[in-house]
Design an enzyme around this catalytic site. Structure first.
Site, PDB file in Angstrom:
ATOM      1  N   LYS A 280      35.622  36.269  32.946  1.00  0.00           N
ATOM      2  CA  LYS A 280      36.373  36.972  31.895  1.00  0.00           C
ATOM      3  C   LYS A 280      35.681  36.873  30.540  1.00  0.00           C
ATOM      4  O   LYS A 280      34.808  36.049  30.320  1.00  0.00           O
ATOM      5  CB  LYS A 280      37.828  36.487  31.860  1.00  0.00           C
ATOM      6  CG  LYS A 280      38.601  37.071  33.048  1.00  0.00           C
ATOM      7  CD  LYS A 280      40.077  36.775  33.053  1.00  0.00           C
ATOM      8  CE  LYS A 280      40.714  37.470  34.269  1.00  0.00           C
ATOM      9  NZ  LYS A 280      42.081  37.036  34.519  1.00  0.00           N
ATOM     10  N   ARG A 315      41.227  31.783  41.493  1.00  0.00           N
ATOM     11  CA  ARG A 315      40.872  33.178  41.834  1.00  0.00           C
ATOM     12  C   ARG A 315      39.495  33.459  41.250  1.00  0.00           C
ATOM     13  O   ARG A 315      39.345  33.457  40.025  1.00  0.00           O
ATOM     14  CB  ARG A 315      41.939  34.107  41.246  1.00  0.00           C
ATOM     15  CG  ARG A 315      41.737  35.577  41.545  1.00  0.00           C
ATOM     16  CD  ARG A 315      42.863  36.396  40.891  1.00  0.00           C
ATOM     17  NE  ARG A 315      42.728  37.808  41.184  1.00  0.00           N
ATOM     18  CZ  ARG A 315      41.922  38.643  40.530  1.00  0.00           C
ATOM     19  NH1 ARG A 315      41.183  38.204  39.526  1.00  0.00           N
ATOM     20  NH2 ARG A 315      41.850  39.915  40.871  1.00  0.00           N
TER      21      ARG A 315
HETATM   22  N1  HH2 Z   1      43.039  38.766  36.755  1.00  0.00           N
HETATM   23  C1  HH2 Z   1      42.676  40.038  37.065  1.00  0.00           C
HETATM   24  C2  HH2 Z   1      43.336  40.738  38.077  1.00  0.00           C
HETATM   25  N2  HH2 Z   1      44.350  40.166  38.758  1.00  0.00           N
HETATM   26  N3  HH2 Z   1      45.747  38.311  39.168  1.00  0.00           N
HETATM   27  C3  HH2 Z   1      46.154  37.065  38.872  1.00  0.00           C
HETATM   28  N4  HH2 Z   1      47.158  36.500  39.546  1.00  0.00           N
HETATM   29  N5  HH2 Z   1      45.532  36.341  37.880  1.00  0.00           N
HETATM   30  C4  HH2 Z   1      44.503  36.851  37.150  1.00  0.00           C
HETATM   31  O1  HH2 Z   1      44.003  36.147  36.243  1.00  0.00           O
HETATM   32  C5  HH2 Z   1      44.063  38.190  37.435  1.00  0.00           C
HETATM   33  C6  HH2 Z   1      44.730  38.900  38.472  1.00  0.00           C
HETATM   34  C7  HH2 Z   1      41.540  40.686  36.349  1.00  0.00           C
HETATM   35  O2  HH2 Z   1      40.320  40.409  36.944  1.00  0.00           O
HETATM   36  P1  HH2 Z   1      39.529  41.345  37.986  1.00  0.00           P
HETATM   37  O3  HH2 Z   1      40.345  41.609  39.209  1.00  0.00           O
HETATM   38  O4  HH2 Z   1      38.224  40.738  38.248  1.00  0.00           O
HETATM   39  O5  HH2 Z   1      39.258  42.685  37.195  1.00  0.00           O
HETATM   40  P2  HH2 Z   1      39.962  44.106  37.139  1.00  0.00           P
HETATM   41  O6  HH2 Z   1      41.350  43.903  36.663  1.00  0.00           O
HETATM   42  O7  HH2 Z   1      39.110  44.869  36.158  1.00  0.00           O
HETATM   43  O8  HH2 Z   1      39.949  44.707  38.507  1.00  0.00           O
END
Ligand code: HH2
Length: 342
Positions: A280, A315
């Protein structure tokens, strides 16, 4: 004025008599930091905390999607989106998603988290039909290939959750903590599946505009306490709830750091915890690294810091690196190593 009780977790082998196990897991504590709005923190002996708090802090957490939580678990991120901030567009084809899922499980992931809607800052809401068309072929391909690991579905929408469960998802991950779709709680309750409730301030499109809190740590605590209460009032079982402070969701760098520095506070809610900080922006800001896929070392630092405070589910994008860091951390903490045990 409400008091908040943060255990000061330890993971070393020199454990004094009378120390309490943290959430039935690998960390222990014998002191607690008491936090109160507007007052300096105070450290007390753990045994002096109210019995109800000690019960919540020590009670072993129930397995989630069949995974015992007496050791840290790695959740491998699989975004089947064209636009996720670090892996967008790479795994949208079902064969690519299946291959990446296989790879992450082989590398040490315990659970997969599949998402079909980016929730990065500024992202636009995706219609449910499009999200279903992205996630269900990926989940089906994973199940058709014989992978039986738990699959979490990262969605805020009840129709997507329904379709994903039919395809083979066994957990839900709602970054709106049931606040986006009024039917989401019913889906989780009816299928009796675990669900992660995450804190966010505002919606992804605007959440980074000007996030503001009275006290970010205590405000997020109160939010999650309320979210869990509402979920249970909607018929979701206590043992099916996982809580997440939502790193980067309506939070400045200072907010993220305030949460991570005292992340063990959230054990006092009495639920399993999940943290997602992988790659992040705040990691890039601290390290001066712009490219998201070059933020692995900083992501590992956060994952290790969170597990040292007893967080049960991490995660992450980089499953191999995280599994390696965890094995070595365990070995150097305990002074022992056994082949095949992580
Ligand atoms: N962060 C993201 C998405 N889902 N779910 C939980 N429970 N906690 C988190 O911190 C979280 C999440 C964002 O990260 P990412 O999936 O890598 O990116 P994007 O939202 O651009 O798909």
């Amino acid at each position: 004025m409400k008091d908040y009780f943060r255990p000061l977790p330890q993971t070393g082998p020199a454990r004094p008599d009378g120390a309490f196990p943290l959430a039935g897991g690998w960390a222990w504590f014998d002191r607690i930091e008491v936090l109160t709005r507007g007052r300096p923190p105070q450290v007390i002996a753990a045994r002096e905390a109210p019995a109800e708090i000690l019960d919540r802090l020590t009670a072993p957490r129930a397995p989630i999607a069949g995974l015992a939580l007496d050791r840290p678990r790695i959740m491998g991120i699989l975004n089947v989106t064209p636009d996720s901030f670090s892996d967008g567009g790479r795994f949208t084809a079902p064969e690519a998603a299946r291959a990446r899922a296989r790879q992450m499980l082989d590398e040490g992931a315990d659970i997969l988290d599949i998402g079909g809607e980016s929730t990065r800052p500024g992202a636009k809401t995706v219609p449910a039909e499009d999200e279903i068309a992205r996630v269900t072929p990926a989940i089906r391909a994973i199940r058709a290939a014989g992978m039986r690991a738990p699959v979490s579905l990262d969605t805020r929408k009840a129709p997507v959750a329904e379709a994903g469960i039919t395809a083979g998802a066994t957990m839900l991950n709602d970054v709106s903590a049931l606040g986006f779709d009024p039917h989401m709680a019913r889906v989780a309750q009816r299928h009796a599946l675990p669900i992660c409730l995450m804190h966010a301030q505002g919606a992804p499109e605007t959440m980074q505009a000007a996030p503001s809190y009275g006290d970010v740590l205590l405000d997020v605590y109160d939010f999650l306490e309320d979210a869990a209460r509402r979920a249970m009032a909607g018929g979701i079982r206590r043992t099916h709830i996982v809580l997440d402070p939502g790193i980067g969701f309506g939070k400045t760098l200072a907010h993220n750091l305030a949460l991570l520095a005292r992340i063990s506070l959230f054990h006092a809610l009495g639920f399993a915890l999940l943290v997602g900080a992988s790659r992040k922006r705040f990691i890039g800001t601290i390290s001066g690294v712009e490219a998201a896929d070059e933020r692995q070392p900083g992501s590992l630092a956060v994952a290790l810091a969170a597990r040292a405070q007893g967080v049960q589910i991490l995660r992450v994008h980089d499953t191999a690196a995280t599994a390696q860091a965890f094995s070595v951390w365990d070995a150097v903490q305990s002074g022992m190593w056994q082949q095949g045990v992580r």
